[in-house]
Scaffold this motif. Structure first.
Motif, short mmCIF file in Angstrom:
data_model
loop_
_atom_site.label_atom_id
_atom_site.label_comp_id
_atom_site.label_asym_id
_atom_site.label_seq_id
_atom_site.Cartn_x
_atom_site.Cartn_y
_atom_site.Cartn_z
N VAL A 59 -19.11 10.72 59.34
CA VAL A 59 -19.68 10.89 58.01
C VAL A 59 -19.48 12.31 57.52
O VAL A 59 -19.10 12.53 56.36
N SER A 60 -19.69 13.30 58.37
CA SER A 60 -19.52 14.69 57.92
C SER A 60 -18.06 14.98 57.60
O SER A 60 -17.76 15.70 56.64
N ARG A 63 -17.38 13.24 54.25
CA ARG A 63 -18.02 13.98 53.14
C ARG A 63 -17.25 15.26 52.83
O ARG A 63 -17.11 15.63 51.66
N SER A 64 -16.78 15.94 53.86
CA SER A 64 -16.06 17.18 53.60
C SER A 64 -14.76 16.93 52.84
O SER A 64 -14.38 17.71 51.98
N PHE A 66 -14.31 14.42 50.63
CA PHE A 66 -14.68 14.10 49.27
C PHE A 66 -15.24 15.32 48.53
O PHE A 66 -15.03 15.45 47.33
N GLU A 67 -15.91 16.22 49.22
CA GLU A 67 -16.43 17.43 48.59
C GLU A 67 -15.30 18.37 48.20
O GLU A 67 -15.40 19.09 47.20
#
Length: 70
Positions: A59-60, A63-64, A66-67
């Motif tokens: 997940v991290s 997310r990174s 997509f961020e």
């Protein structure tokens, strides 16, 4: 159980039965699971080899990515 006119096999069988019954009541485990453990058998069978999956790391990382695109 130790004394008496029973054969050694019967004494052993009764002793193991008493141990399984005692463990099942004290540890709240089922007799089949305890028997499997005492016989060194696995408690489940599978045709697959599973590997650990670390959900938080996935997940991290997702997310990174997509961020970075925002």
């Amino acid at each position: 159980i130790i004394d008496g006119s029973f054969s050694t096999k019967e004494k052993s069988r009764r002793l193991i039965s008493r141990i399984v019954n005692l463990l099942s009541t004290k540890l709240e485990l089922g007799s089949p699971i305890i028997s499997l453990y005492l016989l060194n058998n696995p408690d489940h069978y599978t045709s697959h080899h599973f590997i650990p999956f670390y959900w938080r790391t996935y997940v991290s990382t997702a997310r990174s990515v997509f961020e970075e695109n925002d």
